[in-house]
Write an enzyme that holds these catalytic residues in place. Structure first.
Site, PDB file in Angstrom:
ATOM      1  N   ASP A   7       0.847  -1.189   0.000  1.00 27.34           N
ATOM      2  CA  ASP A   7       0.000   0.000   0.000  1.00 27.34           C
ATOM      3  C   ASP A   7       0.886   1.243   0.000  1.00 27.34           C
ATOM      4  OD1 ASP A   7      -2.666   1.352   0.413  1.00 27.34           O
ATOM      5  OD2 ASP A   7      -1.630   2.029   2.211  1.00 27.34           O
ATOM      6  N   THR A  40      -2.966   6.920  -3.876  1.00 23.64           N
ATOM      7  CA  THR A  40      -1.750   7.583  -3.384  1.00 23.64           C
ATOM      8  C   THR A  40      -0.549   7.281  -4.273  1.00 23.64           C
ATOM      9  OG1 THR A  40      -1.457   5.694  -1.898  1.00 23.64           O
ATOM     10  CG2 THR A  40      -2.483   7.645  -0.983  1.00 23.64           C
ATOM     11  N   THR A  41      -0.430   6.032  -4.713  1.00 24.39           N
ATOM     12  CA  THR A  41       0.690   5.683  -5.586  1.00 24.39           C
ATOM     13  C   THR A  41       0.602   6.447  -6.901  1.00 24.39           C
ATOM     14  OG1 THR A  41       0.682   3.477  -4.608  1.00 24.39           O
ATOM     15  CG2 THR A  41       1.943   3.756  -6.620  1.00 24.39           C
ATOM     16  N   ASP A 309      -9.197   1.387   1.836  1.00 30.86           N
ATOM     17  CA  ASP A 309      -9.200   1.927   0.464  1.00 30.86           C
ATOM     18  C   ASP A 309     -10.547   1.698  -0.206  1.00 30.86           C
ATOM     19  OD1 ASP A 309      -6.608   2.645   0.886  1.00 30.86           O
ATOM     20  OD2 ASP A 309      -5.724   1.080  -0.371  1.00 30.86           O
TER      21      ASP A 309
END
Length: 475
Positions: A7, A40-41, A309
């Site tokens: 994550d 987020t990535t 998520d």
């Protein structure tokens, strides 16, 4: 401790980063997590690629201000394009697909069908006027058994025992009191000395303390409460009297649990026992708990992050009612739209817009690279396929191009729009800071010319030789 995760938000949260620009990217990713719950990535990858493309433009002699203006216009156009290609989402099946897409690749693939059902049910249960506060959903992790044994409970689930084993274990028609105030004697803040010269005095002193504790418990009993949640401590003597009164009591309850109980019951938790008053019936309680089972603590922690998520994206989908095709499909549409827009713009700004379009292509390219597939050929095939259908994306498990809508790979519109905004703002800020550092270095290295001005043509600060009086050189 050991953390097993892929994550992005968790990885960046746990990294010890001191480099200022890198810390800005981490903060940007955290904000993405707070606002949407996922993506987020993507934010970090896009921002990094924007900076790579900006560096190439700077090396070609394009001014920072031109790049920033082009990036800003490209970001605004990107939001417009994404809104145009977004689809309506108003049914449960779409919400489930969104949840499953968010959990893919996060350690929960083998049970994501069951977990997605739990997430959607929990979100729909607490939805109110099209809005969802996911803080009202508690994920209670319990090690043991398998993930398939997880279930959704209506209300709040806490892994906590009453203060006494002799207290009731089941309470029907519960009347719940929420108290911040400790049910124990307050400690004296200043040094105090008590002279006791007679055993009777000592006994009277103890009896007085006991009466004070009993008085606190009597006020709880008088309120009609038969279940007590206390955020602070409960004295042993108070436990005795609560037990005699048949009240189920819990001490040192976490603030987050107190707030969830507050939302579930409609009761306000009080700081003073004197303020306890009865409230009849809870009107439409909005709280749920997902009891997450797993073989080990590491398994439940990893899957809990995947559920977080999933809850975020399902909430965003319910609130906005818009979704995009995943698997790199919407990014290819975005690249095509941005390149067409860039071609319509004149001047050097066009180069910045086209660079922005190339940067966005990093998402499908990264998907292909992470799957160990042929990046160059698949990207070319993907672009060609989009001439016929905008729903074609990459199946990373088979390496084939498929219809992503049929495959159920769907993402909320908000994830993509927020990622574009956040990545663009982060890249712009870093570019501007880099320009300021370069300017300062140029001033320091060039020195003044014959007229007293430096190489930039500006006099020293303050317009006086030697700069502003009394100030040290700026670093």
């Amino acid at each position: 401790d050991v953390i097993v995760t892929n994550d992005g938000a968790t990885i960046m949260r746990e990294m010890d980063i001191t480099q200022p620009a890198a810390r800005m990217l981490v903060e940007t990713a955290k904000k993405q997590e707070d606002i949407v719950g996922d993506g987020t990535t993507s934010v970090v990858v896009i921002a990094g690629e924007l900076l790579v493309k900006a560096q190439e433009l700077l090396e070609d002699g394009i001014a920072t201000s031109v790049i920033v203006k082009g990036y800003r216009n490209a970001a605004a156009k990107s939001i417009e394009i994404l809104n145009n290609v977004a689809m309506d989402a108003d049914d449960r099946e779409t919400l489930k697909k969104v949840a499953m897409t968010a959990m893919t690749g996060k350690g929960s693939d083998y049970a994501k069908d069951k977990l997605a059902d739990l997430v959607v049910d929990a979100a729909l249960r607490i939805a109110e006027d099209g809005e969802i506060d996911i803080d009202n959903i508690n994920i209670q992790r319990i090690s043991g058994d398998s993930v398939e044994d997880s279930f959704l409970a209506e209300g709040i689930v806490m892994d906590k025992d009453p203060v006494s084993k002799n207290m009731p274990t089941d309470v029907e028609d519960a009347k719940i009191a929420l108290i911040k105030y400790p049910i124990e004697l307050k400690e004296i803040n200043t040094d105090a000395k008590i002279d006791i010269t007679d055993p009777a005095q000592f006994e009277a002193f103890l009896n007085n303390e006991e009466e004070m504790i009993k008085d606190l418990v009597d006020k709880v009993v008088a309120s009609g409460a038969n279940v007590l949640f206390c955020q602070k401590g409960i004295d042993d003597m108070a436990q005795h009297y609560l037990n005699k009164a048949g009240i189920m009591a819990y001490k040192r309850v976490k603030k987050s649990d107190m707030e969830r109980i507050n939302k579930a019951t409609g009761a306000q938790y009080v700081t003073d026992i004197e303020d306890l008053t009865a409230i009849e019936e809870c009107e439409n309680p909005k709280a749920s708990s997902i009891v997450l089972r797993g073989s080990t603590r590491y398994v439940t922690e990893q899957i809990s992050r995947a559920l977080d998520d999933a809850l975020g994206v399902v909430a965003a989908t319910i609130e906005d009612g818009k979704v995009l095709i995943g698997g790199g499909a919407c990014e290819i549409d975005l690249v095509k739209g941005l390149r067409a827009y860039g071609e319509s713009v004149s001047g050097r700004e066009q180069l910045a817009i086209l660079a922005y379009a190339n940067a966005v292509e990093v998402i499908p390219r990264t998907l292909i690279e992470n799957a160990g597939l042929d990046t160059i050929n698949l990207i070319a095939e993907l672009k060609a396929a989009h001439e016929d259908s905008s729903k074609i994306g990459i199946n990373v498990f088979t390496g084939k191009l498929v219809d992503m809508e049929e495959a159920g790979v769907i993402e909320p519109l908000r994830i993509k729009t927020q990622a574009i905004k956040a990545a663009s703002e982060a890249a712009e800020m870093i570019l501007r800071i880099d320009d300021m550092i370069a300017a300062r270095n140029a001033l320091n290295s060039s020195g003044p010319d014959e007229s007293g001005n430096d190489a930039s043509g500006m006099p020293p600060m303050g317009g006086m030789p030697g700069g502003m009086g009394g100030m040290p050189p700026m670093m």
